[in-house]
Design an enzyme around this catalytic site. Sequence first.
Site, PDB file in Angstrom:
ATOM      1  N   ARG A 174       7.256 -25.641  45.011  1.00 10.18           N
ATOM      2  CA  ARG A 174       5.958 -25.312  45.589  1.00 10.18           C
ATOM      3  C   ARG A 174       5.997 -25.449  47.115  1.00 10.18           C
ATOM      4  NH1 ARG A 174       2.901 -28.022  41.030  1.00 10.18           N
ATOM      5  NH2 ARG A 174       4.558 -28.552  39.595  1.00 10.18           N
ATOM      6  N   ASP A 243       0.083 -27.639  46.528  1.00 10.07           N
ATOM      7  CA  ASP A 243       0.963 -28.009  45.417  1.00 10.07           C
ATOM      8  C   ASP A 243       0.832 -27.045  44.241  1.00 10.07           C
ATOM      9  OD1 ASP A 243      -1.596 -29.655  45.548  1.00 10.07           O
ATOM     10  OD2 ASP A 243      -1.098 -29.835  43.422  1.00 10.07           O
TER      11      ASP A 243
END
Length: 474
Positions: A174, A243
């Site tokens: 991510r 995230d």
Amino acid sequence: MYFNFDSTYLSLPEKFYERIHFQGVSKPEWVVKNEELRKSLNIDGDFDETLLQILSGNQWNSTPFSQAYAGHQFGHFTMLGDGRATILGEHLDAQGNRWDIQLKGSGPTPYSRRGDGRATLRSMLKEYLFSEVLHDLGIPSSRSLAVVKTGEKVYREEIHEGAILTRVMKSHIRIGTFEYARYFGTQDDVETLLNYSVNRLYPELKNSTNLALAFLEKVMKVQIDLIVNWMRVGFIHGVMNTDNISISGETFDFGPCAFMGVYDPSTVYSSIDQNARYSFENQPKILKWNLARLAETLLSLIHPEEKVAIELAIQIINEFDSLYMESWYKMMFSKLGITEEKEGDSHLVDEFLEYLYQFKLDYTNSFAKLTYPEVFDEKENDFPKEMNSWLGKWKIRIENELNSNEIMRRNNPIMILRNQSLEEILKNAEEGNFSKFHNLLNQLESKKRISSIDNSFLRANPEFDSQYKTFCGT
């Protein structure tokens, strides 16, 4: 053997992950099995008892691990990590494609903090449906291989049945993984993660003059493609924290997500998004903000002089608006059957959307009426009379477009996952009745046969949607 694991992520410094030893569950039971995905991944065998034990975390022949990452959640930076998810390994299919096989809801990890690491049956079934619906709509997304009941209770606001979802992705790296490397690691850690990510996902970049800059630009472009696809079908992710933004350009983490009914760019369904940060219209703006956070993590690799690095990164980020708008209009032209832009086409798009907003019309069905008039009865096919002028201009505009209907059918879904239908499906499933759940999945297969579509998936309920709130389910 089942899986062909080759977990290259474990070659990274150990600060990027923690090896996991599952606690196991008491009474695993199949709930949903994705046979099409199992075959496409070349997973050996069937959904038998051994595979059930593997996908419930009761037995394994790999080195499971959970990933460390950080992230900006609603704009605030925090240390995170896989608090209820563990990657069994990276599976190589027959074509050599690499896929993370992850168990979500499999129990606590070192990143769980005070959490139990478990997941509710409802939230895992919701993710299964959304991931498969988005995949069916041609949108890059995580996939769901199976949902397994654990035989255990999960305590949230109420007591729920526990479940584990098997999630499949090209990668779970991510933007937040890069933030973790920068804030909690060294420059060498950032560079190691960059090289690993390029080798795994974008090997065509390896000979770039400036690898970090080329990587930033690549991630920006694949994410623009993804968000434009969300805007195409009215999808609202609901929690675009850094995230939850994959560098592979896949949609994942289906918490408070939903599809927009009545067209209103300011639409928000998420109960936790009090300031509408992640509203439908804000998704491209937030993506740009998130990409700026990625750029910050790469500055030391872009150029040794920070001032020069910032200038080079800004040049890339400043391309976002024009790239996004070009891609967005191209997508909207396709929804109207326009293959080659001409003067006035952008105004045609803007005018149509303004009518949808003014008359509170359904986003999906308004485009579907132009594309599949045979699906709706005569009364439903009617647009407000004030739109007659626009309809006349549109018909004239596309009358010489050879493939207008074909391109419209590729870009305008006939059905999405309606909010009221979703809630009914999940409520019934929690009570043990999966008929509507499987009916929806069957509709995805049969929607090419327009006459067989269940009308409940075509009709919105604006009154229900106006009060609808979604939750993370964690």
